[in-house]
Design an enzyme around this catalytic site. Structure first.
Site, PDB file in Angstrom:
ATOM      1  N   SER A  69       0.834  -1.208   0.000  1.00  9.69           N
ATOM      2  CA  SER A  69       0.000   0.000   0.000  1.00  9.69           C
ATOM      3  C   SER A  69       0.867   1.256   0.000  1.00  9.69           C
ATOM      4  O   SER A  69       1.973   1.260   0.537  1.00  9.69           O
ATOM      5  CB  SER A  69      -0.901   0.015   1.233  1.00  9.69           C
TER       6      SER A  69
HETATM    7  N1  SAH Z   1      -1.110  -3.773   3.636  1.00 11.65           N
HETATM    8  C1  SAH Z   1      -0.475  -4.660   2.708  1.00 11.65           C
HETATM    9  C2  SAH Z   1      -1.267  -4.623   1.416  1.00 11.65           C
HETATM   10  C3  SAH Z   1      -1.196  -5.855   0.657  1.00 11.65           C
HETATM   11  S1  SAH Z   1      -2.269  -5.912  -0.748  1.00 11.65           S
HETATM   12  C4  SAH Z   1       0.959  -4.210   2.504  1.00 11.65           C
HETATM   13  O1  SAH Z   1       1.290  -3.114   2.941  1.00 11.65           O
HETATM   14  O2  SAH Z   1       1.747  -4.940   1.907  1.00 11.65           O
HETATM   15  C5  SAH Z   1      -3.642  -6.778  -0.102  1.00 11.65           C
HETATM   16  C6  SAH Z   1      -3.404  -8.180   0.389  1.00 11.65           C
HETATM   17  O3  SAH Z   1      -4.687  -8.723   0.718  1.00 11.65           O
HETATM   18  C7  SAH Z   1      -2.809  -9.133  -0.640  1.00 11.65           C
HETATM   19  O4  SAH Z   1      -1.653  -9.701  -0.116  1.00 11.65           O
HETATM   20  C8  SAH Z   1      -3.911 -10.181  -0.864  1.00 11.65           C
HETATM   21  O5  SAH Z   1      -3.415 -11.485  -1.092  1.00 11.65           O
HETATM   22  C9  SAH Z   1      -4.665 -10.105   0.456  1.00 11.65           C
HETATM   23  N2  SAH Z   1      -6.050 -10.594   0.400  1.00 11.65           N
HETATM   24  C10 SAH Z   1      -7.009 -10.376  -0.521  1.00 11.65           C
HETATM   25  N3  SAH Z   1      -8.158 -10.985  -0.178  1.00 11.65           N
HETATM   26  C11 SAH Z   1      -7.918 -11.613   1.008  1.00 11.65           C
HETATM   27  C12 SAH Z   1      -8.690 -12.444   1.875  1.00 11.65           C
HETATM   28  N4  SAH Z   1      -9.967 -12.755   1.627  1.00 11.65           N
HETATM   29  N5  SAH Z   1      -8.099 -12.915   2.987  1.00 11.65           N
HETATM   30  C13 SAH Z   1      -6.814 -12.632   3.291  1.00 11.65           C
HETATM   31  N6  SAH Z   1      -6.022 -11.876   2.523  1.00 11.65           N
HETATM   32  C14 SAH Z   1      -6.561 -11.362   1.389  1.00 11.65           C
END
Ligand code: SAH
Length: 220
Positions: A69
Site C-alpha cells: 500500500s
Molecule cells: N497492507 C499490505 C497490502 C497488501 S495488498 C501491505 O502493505 O503490503 C492486499 C493483500 O490482501 C494481498 O496480499 C492479498 O493477497 C490479500 N487478500 C485479498 N483478499 C484476502 C482475503 N480474503 N483474505 C486474506 N487476505 C486477502
C-alpha cells in the site's frame, strides 16, 4: 539500528523526512503516526531493485499480483483506526508484505494478521523478524472468516476491497471497536469506510475514494 534498517541514499533519514512532509501536506495530523511512518523502513519490504523508490507515495509490486500500500493510505488507515487511542487487539486482513502490519504493531498490544497467499505471508514474517517485531500472530487463511478464536477485536483493518462489509468481521468487533475497510469493485470506484460499533449498532462513515486490490475468497 543496523545499517540495512537505517537506510542510506534514497532510503536514508532525509528521504524519509521528505515523505513525512508530504504526509503532513496530505492531511495526516497524528504525531505518533508521522513518527512511526518515518521510523518504519519501508525499503526492506520491497525488492532490492525498487528500494530507491520505497519512500515515494506510490503502491509498488510485491509479486503474486499484489502491491504494498502507498504510504499515505497506510498512514490514513492507521490514523482512522487509532482514533480512540492505543489498541489492545487488532485484526488485519491482507498481510501482503507486512508493511502495514509493522506500522500497526507499534499501535497495538497484539496484531492478528490473515493472508490468503502463503509465500507473501512467509516474506512478511521474515521482514517483521528482521525489525524484531514480535507482537504479531500470522495465519494463512481466507480473511472472510476473520480470526474467531481471538475475537472480539478493538480494531480491524482490511487491506483488500470486498463489495460489501463481511458480516463475520462485523461480528468480531468488540463494543466501541473500529473497523477501517475499502468497499467496492476494482476500477477506482471504491470508498474507504470507517465502522464504529456501539450499543446502538454499527455506524458507517464514508472517508474518501481509494483503489485497492480485490478481496478474494479461498487460499493460495
Ligand atoms: N497492507 C499490505 C497490502 C497488501 S495488498 C501491505 O502493505 O503490503 C492486499 C493483500 O490482501 C494481498 O496480499 C492479498 O493477497 C490479500 N487478500 C485479498 N483478499 C484476502 C482475503 N480474503 N483474505 C486474506 N487476505 C486477502
Amino acid at each position: 539500528m543496523n545499517q540495512s534498517l537505517q537506510g542510506i541514499g534514497m532510503t536514508s533519514r532525509r528521504t524519509r523526512e521528505r515523505m513525512v512532509k508530504r504526509l503532513i501536506e496530505q492531511g495526516i495530523r497524528n504525531r505518533k503516526v508521522l513518527d512511526v511512518m518515518r521510523d518504519t523502513p519501508r525499503h526492506i519490504f520491497v525488492d532490492e531493485a525498487l528500494a530507491s523508490r520505497a519512500y515515494e507515495d506510490n503502491p509498488l509490486p510485491i509479486g503474486y499480483n499484489q502491491t504494498i500500500s502507498q504510504p499515505y493510505i497506510v498512514a490514513k488507515m492507521t490514523e482512522l483506526l487509532i482514533k480512540v487511542g492505543h489498541l489492545k487487539k487488532v485484526l488485519e486482513i491482507g498481510t501482503g508484505c507486512g508493511y502495514q502490519t509493522a506500522v500497526l504493531a507499534q499501535f497495538a498490544d497484539h496484531v492478528y494478521t490473515v493472508e490468503r497467499i502463503l509465500p507473501l505471508q512467509r516474506k512478511a514474517k521474515e521482514h517483521l523478524w528482521e525489525m524484531k517485531i514480535k507482537n504479531v500472530s500470522y495465519i494463512h487463511n481466507d480473511g472472510g472468516w476473520g480470526w474467531p478464536e481471538y475475537a472480539p477485536f478493538d480494531g480491524i483493518l482490511v487491506s483488500a476491497s470486498p463489495t460489501e462489509i463481511p458480516e463475520t468481521l462485523l461480528q468480531q468487533m468488540g463494543m466501541g471497536g473500529v473497523m477501517v475497510i475499502p468497499i467496492g469493485e476494482g476500477g477506482g470506484r471504491q470508498v474507504l469506510q470507517r465502522v464504529i460499533r456501539s450499543e446502538s449498532g454499527f455506524e458507517v462513515e464514508d472517508i474518501e475514494p481509494v483503489s485497492f486490490v480485490p478481496f478474494l475468497s479461498g487460499r493460495e
